[in-house]
Design a protein around this motif. Structure first.
Motif, mmCIF file in Angstrom:
data_model
loop_
_atom_site.group_PDB
_atom_site.id
_atom_site.type_symbol
_atom_site.label_atom_id
_atom_site.label_comp_id
_atom_site.label_asym_id
_atom_site.label_seq_id
_atom_site.Cartn_x
_atom_site.Cartn_y
_atom_site.Cartn_z
ATOM 1 N N LEU A 170 0.829 -1.203 0.000
ATOM 2 C CA LEU A 170 0.000 0.000 0.000
ATOM 3 C C LEU A 170 0.867 1.259 0.000
ATOM 4 N N THR A 171 1.931 1.250 0.802
ATOM 5 C CA THR A 171 2.794 2.421 0.910
ATOM 6 C C THR A 171 3.570 2.671 -0.384
ATOM 7 N N ILE A 172 4.182 1.623 -0.935
ATOM 8 C CA ILE A 172 5.027 1.802 -2.121
ATOM 9 C C ILE A 172 4.193 2.167 -3.347
ATOM 10 N N LEU A 173 3.042 1.518 -3.523
ATOM 11 C CA LEU A 173 2.198 1.844 -4.674
ATOM 12 C C LEU A 173 1.729 3.294 -4.622
ATOM 13 N N SER A 174 1.203 3.709 -3.459
ATOM 14 C CA SER A 174 0.712 5.087 -3.343
ATOM 15 C C SER A 174 1.867 6.072 -3.461
ATOM 16 N N GLY A 175 3.041 5.698 -2.905
ATOM 17 C CA GLY A 175 4.201 6.573 -3.006
ATOM 18 C C GLY A 175 4.699 6.720 -4.425
ATOM 19 N N MET A 176 4.737 5.637 -5.190
ATOM 20 C CA MET A 176 5.182 5.702 -6.578
ATOM 21 C C MET A 176 4.237 6.549 -7.428
ATOM 22 N N VAL A 177 2.934 6.421 -7.140
ATOM 23 C CA VAL A 177 1.971 7.277 -7.848
ATOM 24 C C VAL A 177 2.232 8.741 -7.492
ATOM 25 N N GLY A 178 2.562 9.010 -6.213
ATOM 26 C CA GLY A 178 2.873 10.373 -5.789
ATOM 27 C C GLY A 178 4.102 10.923 -6.475
ATOM 28 N N ILE A 179 5.156 10.106 -6.596
ATOM 29 C CA ILE A 179 6.373 10.541 -7.285
ATOM 30 C C ILE A 179 6.081 10.824 -8.754
ATOM 31 N N SER A 180 5.284 9.968 -9.382
ATOM 32 C CA SER A 180 4.927 10.167 -10.796
ATOM 33 C C SER A 180 4.129 11.449 -10.977
ATOM 34 N N PHE A 181 3.190 11.691 -10.057
ATOM 35 C CA PHE A 181 2.379 12.913 -10.138
ATOM 36 C C PHE A 181 3.255 14.148 -9.951
ATOM 37 N N ALA A 182 4.193 14.089 -8.983
ATOM 38 C CA ALA A 182 5.095 15.220 -8.756
ATOM 39 C C ALA A 182 5.970 15.465 -9.984
ATOM 40 N N ALA A 183 6.451 14.379 -10.623
ATOM 41 C CA ALA A 183 7.268 14.523 -11.831
ATOM 42 C C ALA A 183 6.473 15.190 -12.945
ATOM 43 N N PHE A 184 5.206 14.829 -13.064
ATOM 44 C CA PHE A 184 4.349 15.454 -14.073
ATOM 45 C C PHE A 184 4.157 16.935 -13.766
ATOM 46 N N ALA A 185 3.933 17.271 -12.484
ATOM 47 C CA ALA A 185 3.754 18.673 -12.100
ATOM 48 C C ALA A 185 5.010 19.486 -12.384
ATOM 49 N N ILE A 186 6.187 18.902 -12.141
ATOM 50 C CA ILE A 186 7.451 19.582 -12.430
ATOM 51 C C ILE A 186 7.610 19.797 -13.927
ATOM 52 N N TRP A 187 7.233 18.795 -14.723
ATOM 53 C CA TRP A 187 7.297 18.932 -16.183
ATOM 54 C C TRP A 187 6.383 20.061 -16.659
ATOM 55 N N VAL A 188 5.177 20.147 -16.088
ATOM 56 C CA VAL A 188 4.237 21.215 -16.460
ATOM 57 C C VAL A 188 4.823 22.579 -16.106
ATOM 58 N N MET A 189 5.432 22.694 -14.910
ATOM 59 C CA MET A 189 6.035 23.963 -14.502
ATOM 60 C C MET A 189 7.124 24.392 -15.472
ATOM 61 N N ASN A 190 7.956 23.452 -15.892
ATOM 62 C CA ASN A 190 9.045 23.793 -16.810
ATOM 63 C C ASN A 190 8.520 24.172 -18.186
ATOM 64 N N ARG A 191 7.443 23.515 -18.628
ATOM 65 C CA ARG A 191 6.839 23.886 -19.909
ATOM 66 C C ARG A 191 6.280 25.306 -19.847
ATOM 67 N N ILE A 192 5.652 25.647 -18.725
ATOM 68 C CA ILE A 192 5.105 26.999 -18.565
ATOM 69 C C ILE A 192 6.232 28.024 -18.559
ATOM 70 N N LEU A 193 7.329 27.717 -17.837
ATOM 71 C CA LEU A 193 8.472 28.640 -17.794
ATOM 72 C C LEU A 193 9.090 28.816 -19.176
ATOM 73 N N ASP A 194 9.140 27.732 -19.956
ATOM 74 C CA ASP A 194 9.690 27.821 -21.312
ATOM 75 C C ASP A 194 8.825 28.706 -22.200
ATOM 76 N N SER A 195 7.519 28.665 -21.963
ATOM 77 C CA SER A 195 6.603 29.427 -22.827
ATOM 78 C C SER A 195 6.541 30.905 -22.455
ATOM 79 N N VAL A 196 6.647 31.217 -21.166
ATOM 80 C CA VAL A 196 6.537 32.621 -20.739
ATOM 81 C C VAL A 196 7.890 33.322 -20.685
ATOM 82 N N GLY A 197 8.979 32.561 -20.770
ATOM 83 C CA GLY A 197 10.303 33.164 -20.714
ATOM 84 C C GLY A 197 10.851 33.184 -19.300
ATOM 85 N N PRO A 198 12.071 33.728 -19.125
ATOM 86 C CA PRO A 198 12.736 33.723 -17.815
ATOM 87 C C PRO A 198 11.915 34.440 -16.752
ATOM 88 N N VAL A 199 11.854 33.858 -15.569
ATOM 89 C CA VAL A 199 11.196 34.447 -14.408
ATOM 90 C C VAL A 199 12.273 34.827 -13.410
#
Length: 419
Positions: A343-372
């Motif tokens: 239960l812990t590892i499955l939920s944790g791996m899903v959490g890591i995957s979700f965080a990785a996706f959120a980080i990817w989205v943040m970087n895509r937004i930064l690439d589109s709007v330019g340097p912050v």
């Protein structure tokens, strides 16, 4: 040893109350997500702050002269002095582990009086007299042509390398730049290269509005002779410029008859020291991120432990039957621990995957709007991911340990009597 029956039992137990399992797993999912995102955001802030240093060698310092604050050897307080080219040679020959010493001079100023002319166009730009090694201290991308060379220094050639801001201000779009001439304070200079600063941030506009000419030509054209406005000094790799700077100051004081205790006479800016302070600050932020994320994760682990206690209580009679049929305490305990770990590892791996996706989205937004400002490239290393996985495994064991011990304490006869 792998047991299909054992895993079927574990999955059946977790599916028995899906909503309760989901809520329990969500605590771990949210905790590990917060942990990874906090570390990524901290890294983004660190990248943004350190980017303000540009690509200037972080093991470097600038050094210039200021008025003396103490009289010395018959010379008055408030005396001003200038560095000379023989001071540069003295530093190179006397102070060990020095990699580069670049004498520099400056003319004009950003947004100052118009000092550069080309045809009918004029502009106010920074004019620097430099040596070729400066490009190794302050990396820049040469877009066309070349940078200053030692043959330019030795021949006092009237050549220049201009930034993209100068090009935009003095040239029409598509117009040939290399081989053209610009006039700096009435002196003609041949353009041999254009540049932009690598990963320029902060004062990027000012950096782009810069013209570099050979140091010797600068002294000859603008009547500076052997005078040096200031120096950019870089230490060898593995040696901190902070540990060498006092030797440099003492040498300059002795050469220019400055009181040994007069700390005001020589001004400096230690990039290595400032960079160390910033990286140290963000190391603390990283520890805080781990601490806060671990606390959030701990609440999820406590939730799993509580639910597993409830599961053990609900399955007391089943455990009693298994014990009566010969199941050892370790077999019972290992099943509870496996359920908790799964239960812990499955939920944790899903959490890591979700965080990785959120980080990817943040970087895509930064690439589109330019340097912050003060924020760039939020990310986490594989070391952080492995650390998170270790935390998950340890947390899963801890979450199942108390319920597992509780399941094996009760005697089989007492367990069978419970209705």
């Amino acid at each position: 040893m792998f047991s299909r029956d054992r895993w079927d039992e574990i999955l059946e137990a977790l599916n028995a109350n899906k909503f309760r399992t989901f809520l329990t797993a969500f605590g771990v999912f949210w905790g590990i997500t917060i942990l990874v995102l906090l570390l990524a955001l901290t890294n983004g802030l660190k990248n943004g702050a350190t980017a303000d240093f540009g690509d200037f060698a972080t093991n470097s310092m600038f050094m210039w002269t200021q008025g003396t604050s103490k009289p010395y050897k018959g010379l008055p307080k408030g005396r001003y002095f200038n560095y000379k080219m023989d001071d540069v040679a003295a530093i190179k020959s006397t102070v060990p582990n020095i990699k580069y010493v670049s004498p520099r001079n400056q003319l004009g100023g950003y947004n100052g009086a118009n000092n550069v002319v080309r045809g009918t166009k004029t502009g106010a730009f920074e004019i620097y007299g430099d040596y070729p090694e400066y490009i190794k201290q302050q990396p820049m991308d040469i877009l066309q042509g070349r940078f200053i060379s030692y043959s330019d220094i030795e021949s006092n050639r009237k050549i220049c390398v201009i930034g993209t801001g100068v090009e935009q201000g003095l040239y029409d779009k598509g117009e040939e730049v290399l081989g053209s001439y610009i006039k700096i304070n009435g002196v003609n200079f041949l353009v041999v290269g254009t540049f932009k600063m690598s990963n320029s941030r902060g004062d990027g506009e000012q950096d782009a509005s810069t013209v570099y000419i050979p140091f010797t030509t600068f002294g000859q054209a603008f009547n500076r002779g052997e005078s040096v406005g200031w120096m950019a000094i870089t230490a060898e790799d593995g040696t901190s410029i902070t540990t060498l700077k006092q030797q440099i100051f003492d040498l300059m004081k002795s050469r220019h008859k400055v009181h040994p205790d007069d700390d005001r006479a020589i001004g400096h800016f230690d990039l290595s020291e400032q960079f160390g302070r910033i990286t140290g600050l963000f190391s603390i932020f990283t520890l805080v991120g781990y601490f806060v994320g671990a606390l959030v994760l701990m609440s999820g682990i406590i939730g799993i432990s509580n639910i597993m206690l409830i599961v053990v209580k609900e399955r007391t009679k089943e455990i009693g039957v298994r014990r009566a049929l010969g199941a050892s305490p370790w077999m019972i305990k290992s099943q509870i621990l496996q359920e908790s770990l799964l239960l812990t590892i499955l939920s944790g791996m899903v959490g890591i995957s979700f965080a990785a996706f959120a980080i990817w989205v943040m970087n895509r937004i930064l690439d589109s709007v330019g340097p912050v400002e003060n924020f760039a490239n939020p990310s986490v290393s594989m070391q952080v991911v492995f650390t998170a996985l270790i935390i998950l495994v340890v947390s899963g064991v801890l979450a199942g340990l108390i319920p597992a011990n509780s399941a094996t304490k009760m005697k089989p006869v007492d367990a069978l009597r419970i209705e």
